[in-house]
Design a protein around this motif. Structure first.
Motif, PDB file in Angstrom:
ATOM      1  N   PHE A  42       0.824  -1.200   0.000  1.00 26.38           N
ATOM      2  CA  PHE A  42       0.000   0.000   0.000  1.00 26.38           C
ATOM      3  C   PHE A  42       0.865   1.258   0.000  1.00 26.38           C
ATOM      4  CE2 PHE A  42      -2.259   3.153   2.805  1.00 26.38           C
ATOM      5  CZ  PHE A  42      -3.134   3.606   1.833  1.00 26.38           C
ATOM      6  N   LEU A 102      -6.217   4.134   6.068  1.00 27.75           N
ATOM      7  CA  LEU A 102      -6.309   2.868   5.352  1.00 27.75           C
ATOM      8  C   LEU A 102      -5.212   1.885   5.749  1.00 27.75           C
ATOM      9  CD1 LEU A 102      -7.198   4.162   1.776  1.00 27.75           C
ATOM     10  CD2 LEU A 102      -8.739   3.268   3.531  1.00 27.75           C
ATOM     11  N   SER A 103      -4.155   2.377   6.364  1.00 27.14           N
ATOM     12  CA  SER A 103      -3.051   1.514   6.782  1.00 27.14           C
ATOM     13  C   SER A 103      -3.489   0.659   7.969  1.00 27.14           C
ATOM     14  CB  SER A 103      -1.843   2.362   7.166  1.00 27.14           C
ATOM     15  OG  SER A 103      -0.797   1.528   7.612  1.00 27.14           O
ATOM     16  N   ARG A 104      -3.283  -0.664   7.864  1.00 28.14           N
ATOM     17  CA  ARG A 104      -3.714  -1.581   8.920  1.00 28.14           C
ATOM     18  C   ARG A 104      -2.556  -2.333   9.576  1.00 28.14           C
ATOM     19  NH1 ARG A 104      -8.939  -3.078   8.965  1.00 28.14           N
ATOM     20  NH2 ARG A 104      -8.417  -3.349  11.151  1.00 28.14           N
ATOM     21  N   SER A 126       0.487  -1.819   4.850  1.00 27.82           N
ATOM     22  CA  SER A 126      -0.470  -2.644   4.136  1.00 27.82           C
ATOM     23  C   SER A 126      -1.887  -2.248   4.543  1.00 27.82           C
ATOM     24  CB  SER A 126      -0.248  -4.123   4.471  1.00 27.82           C
ATOM     25  OG  SER A 126      -1.288  -4.918   3.937  1.00 27.82           O
ATOM     26  N   LYS A 127      -2.821  -2.439   3.641  1.00 31.76           N
ATOM     27  CA  LYS A 127      -4.233  -2.202   3.944  1.00 31.76           C
ATOM     28  C   LYS A 127      -4.841  -3.370   4.719  1.00 31.76           C
ATOM     29  CE  LYS A 127      -5.599   0.601  -0.052  1.00 31.76           C
ATOM     30  NZ  LYS A 127      -6.536   0.614  -1.201  1.00 31.76           N
ATOM     31  N   GLU A 128      -4.117  -4.473   4.799  1.00 31.64           N
ATOM     32  CA  GLU A 128      -4.611  -5.686   5.457  1.00 31.64           C
ATOM     33  C   GLU A 128      -3.939  -5.883   6.814  1.00 31.64           C
ATOM     34  OE1 GLU A 128      -7.052  -7.235   3.844  1.00 31.64           O
ATOM     35  OE2 GLU A 128      -6.769  -5.877   2.149  1.00 31.64           O
TER      36      GLU A 128
END
Length: 153
Positions: A42, A102-104, A126-128
């Motif tokens: 991301f 959005l960063s997870r 990462s977005k996840e």
């Protein structure tokens, strides 16, 4: 292709790409582009130690925080400790700096000079949740050791 196979294919290509180049920004720019494109992260970038703070350097992805204080957030913690930070859920990290909601998950790897002073950090988001693991840590630390040797030693 597994994550390990991706890194094993990418790192020799990156080393060949930057061989003989010693300009910090130029090297970081191409390293970030190669990592971001190949791995599909991301946000991928460097923060450099400038005037006793981390200042955003070359990156790929959405806009980023300009300045990060020593010991603050995941990047500042990596700078302070000199240790890679692997964060499965950034919301659980004390003092996390949300440059993007959005960063997870995140991994931050320090680059140190011959005296052990952190000169920059590689920051990847990462977005996840739980994206980064021991494989990322191993290969990104290898990459950052090579970069530090080329740029700072």
């Amino acid at each position: 292709m597994t994550k390990q196979e991706q890194y094993e294919q990418l790192l020799p290509q990156v080393y060949a790409l930057i061989e003989g180049e010693h300009d910090e920004v130029a090297v970081m720019s191409n390293v970030v582009a190669a990592l971001h494109e190949t791995m599909g992260f991301f946000w991928t970038g460097f923060y450099r130690v400038v005037n006793n703070e981390l200042l955003v350097g070359p990156f790929q992805g959405p806009t980023a925080c300009f300045h990060i204080a020593y010991g603050r957030g995941v990047c500042g913690t990596a700078w302070k400790t000199g240790l890679t930070q692997v964060v499965a859920d950034v919301e659980q990290f004390p003092g996390h700096i949300a440059c993007s909601s959005l960063s997870r998950s995140e991994i931050v790897v320090p680059l140190s000079d011959a005296e052990g002073n952190v000169r920059a950090v590689l920051d990847i988001d990462s977005k996840e949740l739980g994206t980064f693991d021991a494989t990322d840590k191993e290969y990104l630390e290898q990459l950052c050791r090579q970069l530090a040797q080329q740029l700072y030693l």
